[in-house]
Design a protein around this motif. Structure first.
Motif, PDB file in Angstrom:
ATOM      1  N   PRO A  41      46.970 -30.305  47.967  1.00 40.06           N
ATOM      2  CA  PRO A  41      47.645 -30.070  46.814  1.00 40.06           C
ATOM      3  C   PRO A  41      46.977 -30.561  45.336  1.00 40.06           C
ATOM      4  O   PRO A  41      46.401 -31.773  45.643  1.00 40.06           O
ATOM      5  CB  PRO A  41      48.903 -30.694  46.875  1.00 40.06           C
ATOM      6  CG  PRO A  41      49.383 -30.769  48.287  1.00 40.06           C
ATOM      7  CD  PRO A  41      48.181 -31.381  48.858  1.00 40.06           C
ATOM      8  N   GLY A  42      46.590 -29.775  44.632  1.00 37.85           N
ATOM      9  CA  GLY A  42      45.940 -30.329  43.275  1.00 37.85           C
ATOM     10  C   GLY A  42      44.445 -30.275  43.339  1.00 37.85           C
ATOM     11  O   GLY A  42      43.854 -30.426  42.208  1.00 37.85           O
ATOM     12  N   ALA A  43      43.932 -29.645  44.485  1.00 35.86           N
ATOM     13  CA  ALA A  43      42.682 -29.677  44.554  1.00 35.86           C
ATOM     14  C   ALA A  43      42.057 -28.492  43.771  1.00 35.86           C
ATOM     15  O   ALA A  43      42.505 -27.344  43.748  1.00 35.86           O
ATOM     16  CB  ALA A  43      42.076 -29.159  46.134  1.00 35.86           C
ATOM     17  N   THR A  44      40.943 -28.785  42.826  1.00 32.37           N
ATOM     18  CA  THR A  44      40.260 -27.663  42.106  1.00 32.37           C
ATOM     19  C   THR A  44      39.239 -26.957  42.612  1.00 32.37           C
ATOM     20  O   THR A  44      38.553 -25.877  42.059  1.00 32.37           O
ATOM     21  CB  THR A  44      40.032 -28.323  40.778  1.00 32.37           C
ATOM     22  OG1 THR A  44      39.179 -29.365  40.736  1.00 32.37           O
ATOM     23  CG2 THR A  44      41.288 -28.692  40.053  1.00 32.37           C
ATOM     24  N   LEU A  45      38.469 -27.654  43.410  1.00 30.35           N
ATOM     25  CA  LEU A  45      37.243 -27.074  44.048  1.00 30.35           C
ATOM     26  C   LEU A  45      37.602 -26.057  45.044  1.00 30.35           C
ATOM     27  O   LEU A  45      38.509 -26.670  46.169  1.00 30.35           O
ATOM     28  CB  LEU A  45      36.247 -28.126  44.553  1.00 30.35           C
ATOM     29  CG  LEU A  45      35.520 -28.846  43.286  1.00 30.35           C
ATOM     30  CD1 LEU A  45      34.730 -30.093  43.781  1.00 30.35           C
ATOM     31  CD2 LEU A  45      34.666 -27.993  42.296  1.00 30.35           C
ATOM     32  N   PRO A  46      37.014 -25.077  45.366  1.00 25.02           N
ATOM     33  CA  PRO A  46      37.250 -24.026  46.338  1.00 25.02           C
ATOM     34  C   PRO A  46      36.674 -24.524  47.801  1.00 25.02           C
ATOM     35  O   PRO A  46      35.552 -25.313  47.579  1.00 25.02           O
ATOM     36  CB  PRO A  46      36.552 -22.787  46.033  1.00 25.02           C
ATOM     37  CG  PRO A  46      35.430 -23.181  44.838  1.00 25.02           C
ATOM     38  CD  PRO A  46      35.811 -24.192  44.307  1.00 25.02           C
ATOM     39  N   GLY A  47      37.102 -24.403  48.939  1.00 28.42           N
ATOM     40  CA  GLY A  47      36.467 -24.605  50.194  1.00 28.42           C
ATOM     41  C   GLY A  47      35.395 -23.594  50.545  1.00 28.42           C
ATOM     42  O   GLY A  47      35.266 -22.915  49.861  1.00 28.42           O
ATOM     43  N   PRO A  48      34.797 -23.947  51.605  1.00 28.97           N
ATOM     44  CA  PRO A  48      33.772 -23.077  51.980  1.00 28.97           C
ATOM     45  C   PRO A  48      34.317 -21.752  52.443  1.00 28.97           C
ATOM     46  O   PRO A  48      33.393 -20.735  52.209  1.00 28.97           O
ATOM     47  CB  PRO A  48      33.248 -23.813  53.295  1.00 28.97           C
ATOM     48  CG  PRO A  48      34.216 -25.050  53.765  1.00 28.97           C
ATOM     49  CD  PRO A  48      34.841 -25.290  52.542  1.00 28.97           C
ATOM     50  N   ILE A  49      35.437 -21.653  52.933  1.00 27.36           N
ATOM     51  CA  ILE A  49      35.785 -20.298  53.343  1.00 27.36           C
ATOM     52  C   ILE A  49      36.016 -19.416  51.949  1.00 27.36           C
ATOM     53  O   ILE A  49      35.606 -18.199  51.926  1.00 27.36           O
ATOM     54  CB  ILE A  49      37.313 -20.380  54.075  1.00 27.36           C
ATOM     55  CG1 ILE A  49      37.073 -21.035  55.409  1.00 27.36           C
ATOM     56  CG2 ILE A  49      37.823 -18.936  54.259  1.00 27.36           C
ATOM     57  CD1 ILE A  49      38.354 -21.370  56.195  1.00 27.36           C
ATOM     58  N   GLN A  50      36.679 -20.061  50.984  1.00 32.99           N
ATOM     59  CA  GLN A  50      36.813 -19.289  49.699  1.00 32.99           C
ATOM     60  C   GLN A  50      35.592 -18.866  48.889  1.00 32.99           C
ATOM     61  O   GLN A  50      35.251 -17.806  48.415  1.00 32.99           O
ATOM     62  CB  GLN A  50      37.905 -20.173  48.747  1.00 32.99           C
ATOM     63  CG  GLN A  50      38.129 -19.327  47.302  1.00 32.99           C
ATOM     64  CD  GLN A  50      39.183 -20.308  46.425  1.00 32.99           C
ATOM     65  OE1 GLN A  50      39.656 -21.211  46.995  1.00 32.99           O
ATOM     66  NE2 GLN A  50      39.052 -19.705  45.268  1.00 32.99           N
ATOM     67  N   VAL A  51      34.582 -19.882  49.092  1.00 30.53           N
ATOM     68  CA  VAL A  51      33.351 -19.775  48.271  1.00 30.53           C
ATOM     69  C   VAL A  51      32.578 -18.336  49.009  1.00 30.53           C
ATOM     70  O   VAL A  51      32.158 -17.552  48.223  1.00 30.53           O
ATOM     71  CB  VAL A  51      32.140 -20.941  48.606  1.00 30.53           C
ATOM     72  CG1 VAL A  51      30.886 -20.594  48.170  1.00 30.53           C
ATOM     73  CG2 VAL A  51      32.906 -22.226  47.914  1.00 30.53           C
TER      74      VAL A  51
END
Length: 278
Positions: free
Chosen positions: A49-59
């Motif tokens: 929760p609160g993470a602003t950077l996308p993960g590898p899947i979203q990238v």
């Protein structure tokens, strides 16, 4: 009577390929595991929760078009990642070649002439500590154009390891080599070709290998500041301004891969010319 049948050549090639793959497989396991752990940790961090950077899947989801279509060209600066990286590599190739020529020539001169070394060494030590971004406003003020300024930033950043390592290599030539040259009464040309360059070549390649990494770093910094030019650095800055963080991360991956390939190429070239240094 039975007739012995020859094994087809394709089966031999397959066996050789499999055997080579089996030999290299143990070396591939550790980096593959490390990469998998890194990607998993990154994805878990992105899910917090609160993470602003996308993960590898979203990238991958956000940049899938850029990944599968790296060669598109809509004119201007709207180009695929292949053309962005190619433009940056062209700038690096031009400036790096000039830096190698000038750096090796000055390094040899300083290594041979002690007076020149004492006079110029403090100046070189001062200039080499200036970061690439600090050269950008100076180059823009002096050259007034983005392209020449970017080339100058790469040149001034990458020349120092080549120059300094070449000078050290010339100074570290064994005295026995110089004594042999005096006994044989070698001319300056013969001494340069047969003794100086071969003896200093390991040092020169060390400087060239360090410089190629610095040149790649410098072009990224220069292109981020210099707007309106095709290049991976400006692509990153433009994506950031448009809040496309996934595109920034994808570009960083490309930058890392290209930097690794450049370093491996220089190592391969060094081993090709100096096989005893393997």
């Amino acid at each position: 009577m039975t007739i012995a049948q020859k094994r087809p050549a394709s089966s031999k090639l397959d066996n050789n390929f499999i055997s080579n793959l089996q030999k290299q497989f143990p070396e591939l396991i550790p980096p593959a595991i490390a990469l998998a752990v890194f990607l998993a940790a990154w994805q878990l961090f992105a899910w917090t929760p609160g993470a602003t950077l996308p993960g590898p899947i979203q990238v991958i989801q956000d940049t899938w078009i850029l990944i599968i279509y790296p060669f598109y060209d809509k004119g201007g600066i709207d180009k695929g990642l292949f053309w962005q990286i190619l433009a940056s590599l062209q700038r690096v190739a031009i400036s790096y070649t000039l830096a190698a020529i000038v750096g090796i020539a000055l390094g040899v001169l300083i290594g041979i002439n002690k007076t020149m070394s004492k006079a110029l060494d403090p100046l070189f030590q001062l200039l080499r500590t200036v970061p690439p971004l600090a050269w950008v406003p100076i180059s823009l003020a002096a050259l007034r154009q983005n392209e020449p300024a970017a080339l100058f930033v790469i040149f001034i950043t990458s020349i120092w390891p080549i120059l300094i390592n070449t000078a050290v290599g010339v100074k570290e030539i064994p005295s026995d080599y110089n004594n042999v040259a005096k006994v044989l009464q070698l001319s300056q040309k013969e001494y340069f070709i047969n003794i100086l360059i071969p003896a200093a070549l390991p040092y020169i390649f060390t400087g060239l290998r360090i410089a190629i990494g610095l040149a790649w770093l410098a072009i990224i910094a220069a292109e981020i500041v210099m707007s309106g030019i095709v290049g991976i650095g400006f692509f990153i800055w433009d994506a950031y301004q448009n809040n496309n963080v996934s595109e920034v991360i994808l570009a960083l991956v490309y930058i890392g891969v290209v930097g690794l390939l450049l370093d491996k190429f220089m190592a391969w070239l060094q081993n090709l010319i100096l096989p005893e240094q393997k």
